[in-house]
Design a protein around this motif. Structure first.
Motif, PDB file in Angstrom:
ATOM      1  N   MET A 194       0.822  -1.197   0.000  1.00 17.55           N
ATOM      2  CA  MET A 194       0.000   0.000   0.000  1.00 17.55           C
ATOM      3  C   MET A 194       0.865   1.259   0.000  1.00 17.55           C
ATOM      4  SD  MET A 194      -3.098   1.155   0.158  1.00 17.55           S
ATOM      5  CE  MET A 194      -4.061   2.476   0.741  1.00 17.55           C
ATOM      6  N   VAL A 195       1.900   1.276   0.803  1.00 19.58           N
ATOM      7  CA  VAL A 195       2.773   2.444   0.881  1.00 19.58           C
ATOM      8  C   VAL A 195       3.483   2.667  -0.448  1.00 19.58           C
ATOM      9  CG1 VAL A 195       4.808   3.416   2.004  1.00 19.58           C
ATOM     10  CG2 VAL A 195       3.066   2.263   3.371  1.00 19.58           C
ATOM     11  N   VAL A 196       3.931   1.577  -1.080  1.00 14.56           N
ATOM     12  CA  VAL A 196       4.603   1.691  -2.374  1.00 14.56           C
ATOM     13  C   VAL A 196       3.648   2.284  -3.400  1.00 14.56           C
ATOM     14  CG1 VAL A 196       5.640   0.386  -4.269  1.00 14.56           C
ATOM     15  CG2 VAL A 196       6.209  -0.181  -1.911  1.00 14.56           C
ATOM     16  N   SER A 197       2.391   1.838  -3.394  1.00 11.55           N
ATOM     17  CA  SER A 197       1.399   2.371  -4.325  1.00 11.55           C
ATOM     18  C   SER A 197       1.172   3.857  -4.090  1.00 11.55           C
ATOM     19  CB  SER A 197       0.076   1.623  -4.172  1.00 11.55           C
ATOM     20  OG  SER A 197       0.221   0.284  -4.523  1.00 11.55           O
ATOM     21  N   LEU A 198       1.099   4.259  -2.847  1.00 13.67           N
ATOM     22  CA  LEU A 198       0.892   5.669  -2.526  1.00 13.67           C
ATOM     23  C   LEU A 198       2.078   6.502  -2.994  1.00 13.67           C
ATOM     24  CD1 LEU A 198      -0.860   7.814  -1.250  1.00 13.67           C
ATOM     25  CD2 LEU A 198       0.194   7.300   0.946  1.00 13.67           C
ATOM     26  N   VAL A 199       3.290   6.021  -2.785  1.00 12.05           N
ATOM     27  CA  VAL A 199       4.484   6.746  -3.226  1.00 12.05           C
ATOM     28  C   VAL A 199       4.474   6.890  -4.744  1.00 12.05           C
ATOM     29  CG1 VAL A 199       6.999   6.615  -3.396  1.00 12.05           C
ATOM     30  CG2 VAL A 199       5.875   6.130  -1.222  1.00 12.05           C
ATOM     31  N   LYS A 200       4.126   5.818  -5.445  1.00 15.80           N
ATOM     32  CA  LYS A 200       4.047   5.877  -6.910  1.00 15.80           C
ATOM     33  C   LYS A 200       3.002   6.891  -7.338  1.00 15.80           C
ATOM     34  CE  LYS A 200       6.846   2.605  -8.397  1.00 15.80           C
ATOM     35  NZ  LYS A 200       7.827   2.732  -9.453  1.00 15.80           N
ATOM     36  N   LEU A 201       1.862   6.888  -6.683  1.00 14.52           N
ATOM     37  CA  LEU A 201       0.791   7.817  -7.009  1.00 14.52           C
ATOM     38  C   LEU A 201       1.236   9.263  -6.783  1.00 14.52           C
ATOM     39  CD1 LEU A 201      -2.114   8.415  -7.811  1.00 14.52           C
ATOM     40  CD2 LEU A 201      -2.752   8.041  -5.424  1.00 14.52           C
ATOM     41  N   LEU A 202       1.900   9.526  -5.694  1.00 13.44           N
ATOM     42  CA  LEU A 202       2.345  10.890  -5.390  1.00 13.44           C
ATOM     43  C   LEU A 202       3.308  11.429  -6.441  1.00 13.44           C
ATOM     44  CD1 LEU A 202       2.773  10.702  -1.521  1.00 13.44           C
ATOM     45  CD2 LEU A 202       0.950  11.826  -2.818  1.00 13.44           C
ATOM     46  N   ALA A 203       3.997  10.537  -7.124  1.00  8.65           N
ATOM     47  CA  ALA A 203       4.942  10.955  -8.160  1.00  8.65           C
ATOM     48  C   ALA A 203       4.247  11.354  -9.462  1.00  8.65           C
ATOM     49  CB  ALA A 203       5.936   9.832  -8.432  1.00  8.65           C
ATOM     50  N   HIS A 204       2.911  11.204  -9.513  1.00 12.86           N
ATOM     51  CA  HIS A 204       2.156  11.501 -10.732  1.00 12.86           C
ATOM     52  C   HIS A 204       0.981  12.433 -10.414  1.00 12.86           C
ATOM     53  CE1 HIS A 204       4.314   8.420 -12.993  1.00 12.86           C
ATOM     54  NE2 HIS A 204       4.265   7.726 -11.878  1.00 12.86           N
ATOM     55  N   GLY A 259      -3.918 -13.377 -11.209  1.00 17.44           N
ATOM     56  CA  GLY A 259      -4.151 -14.811 -11.109  1.00 17.44           C
ATOM     57  C   GLY A 259      -4.155 -15.336  -9.688  1.00 17.44           C
ATOM     58  N   ASP A 260      -4.240 -14.431  -8.712  1.00 12.62           N
ATOM     59  CA  ASP A 260      -4.194 -14.819  -7.299  1.00 12.62           C
ATOM     60  C   ASP A 260      -5.063 -13.850  -6.496  1.00 12.62           C
ATOM     61  OD1 ASP A 260      -3.562 -15.512  -4.682  1.00 12.62           O
ATOM     62  OD2 ASP A 260      -1.434 -15.019  -4.859  1.00 12.62           O
ATOM     63  N   ALA A 261      -6.077 -14.398  -5.840  1.00 11.29           N
ATOM     64  CA  ALA A 261      -6.998 -13.550  -5.068  1.00 11.29           C
ATOM     65  C   ALA A 261      -6.299 -12.832  -3.917  1.00 11.29           C
ATOM     66  CB  ALA A 261      -8.151 -14.392  -4.527  1.00 11.29           C
ATOM     67  N   ASP A 262      -5.185 -13.357  -3.455  1.00 12.22           N
ATOM     68  CA  ASP A 262      -4.465 -12.743  -2.332  1.00 12.22           C
ATOM     69  C   ASP A 262      -3.350 -11.800  -2.765  1.00 12.22           C
ATOM     70  OD1 ASP A 262      -6.018 -14.088  -0.412  1.00 12.22           O
ATOM     71  OD2 ASP A 262      -4.814 -15.900  -0.688  1.00 12.22           O
ATOM     72  N   ALA A 263      -3.223 -11.568  -4.069  1.00 15.99           N
ATOM     73  CA  ALA A 263      -2.171 -10.670  -4.568  1.00 15.99           C
ATOM     74  C   ALA A 263      -2.429  -9.245  -4.098  1.00 15.99           C
ATOM     75  CB  ALA A 263      -2.138 -10.718  -6.091  1.00 15.99           C
ATOM     76  N   ARG A 264      -1.401  -8.458  -4.080  1.00 16.26           N
ATOM     77  CA  ARG A 264      -1.503  -7.042  -3.734  1.00 16.26           C
ATOM     78  C   ARG A 264      -1.136  -6.227  -4.976  1.00 16.26           C
ATOM     79  NH1 ARG A 264      -4.627  -7.841  -0.360  1.00 16.26           N
ATOM     80  NH2 ARG A 264      -4.097  -8.621   1.667  1.00 16.26           N
ATOM     81  N   PRO A 265      -1.903  -5.181  -5.280  1.00 16.69           N
ATOM     82  CA  PRO A 265      -1.594  -4.390  -6.469  1.00 16.69           C
ATOM     83  C   PRO A 265      -0.243  -3.707  -6.357  1.00 16.69           C
ATOM     84  CG  PRO A 265      -3.431  -3.428  -5.236  1.00 16.69           C
ATOM     85  CD  PRO A 265      -3.054  -4.692  -4.552  1.00 16.69           C
ATOM     86  N   ARG A 266       0.481  -3.702  -7.462  1.00 15.56           N
ATOM     87  CA  ARG A 266       1.781  -3.031  -7.513  1.00 15.56           C
ATOM     88  C   ARG A 266       1.567  -1.554  -7.839  1.00 15.56           C
ATOM     89  NH1 ARG A 266       2.935  -8.206 -10.036  1.00 15.56           N
ATOM     90  NH2 ARG A 266       2.438  -7.325 -12.060  1.00 15.56           N
ATOM     91  N   GLY A 267       2.471  -0.720  -7.376  1.00 12.45           N
ATOM     92  CA  GLY A 267       2.356   0.723  -7.575  1.00 12.45           C
ATOM     93  C   GLY A 267       2.243   1.126  -9.031  1.00 12.45           C
ATOM     94  N   ASP A 268       3.074   0.534  -9.886  1.00 13.25           N
ATOM     95  CA  ASP A 268       3.027   0.877 -11.306  1.00 13.25           C
ATOM     96  C   ASP A 268       1.682   0.502 -11.917  1.00 13.25           C
ATOM     97  OD1 ASP A 268       5.579   1.914 -11.274  1.00 13.25           O
ATOM     98  OD2 ASP A 268       6.519   0.052 -11.909  1.00 13.25           O
ATOM     99  N   ASP A 269       1.115  -0.611 -11.462  1.00  8.34           N
ATOM    100  CA  ASP A 269      -0.185  -1.032 -11.978  1.00  8.34           C
ATOM    101  C   ASP A 269      -1.283  -0.078 -11.543  1.00  8.34           C
ATOM    102  OD1 ASP A 269       0.937  -3.229 -13.247  1.00  8.34           O
ATOM    103  OD2 ASP A 269       0.603  -4.549 -11.532  1.00  8.34           O
TER     104      ASP A 269
END
Length: 68
Positions: A1-11, A43-53
């Motif tokens: 989650m933190v990685v996704s937020l950091v990626k988002l803040l860069a855009h 392909g995995d219900a337990d996966a976590r979204p990546r920041g770039d995605d």
């Protein structure tokens, strides 16, 4: 989650879109919807979204909204 937020803040060009999507999803997506999206994307219900995605998805949302 933190990685996704950091990626988002860069855009900053997608911040408003992120807020709109968050508002529509109720800020926290329904667990069933989130599991479905993780299965269809990773392909995995337990996966976590990546920041770039997340950034790619929000750019798509922004483009789709403009095309309507």
């Amino acid at each position: 989650m933190v990685v996704s937020l950091v990626k988002l803040l860069a855009h900053p060009g997608i911040w408003v879109t992120a807020m709109r999507v968050g508002w529509r999803l109720g800020l926290v997506p329904d667990p069933d919807y989130l599991r479905f999206r993780m299965v269809t994307m990773y392909g995995d219900a337990d996966a976590r979204p990546r920041g770039d995605d997340l950034v790619t998805y929000l750019r798509w949302c922004k483009a789709w909204q403009r095309s309507r």
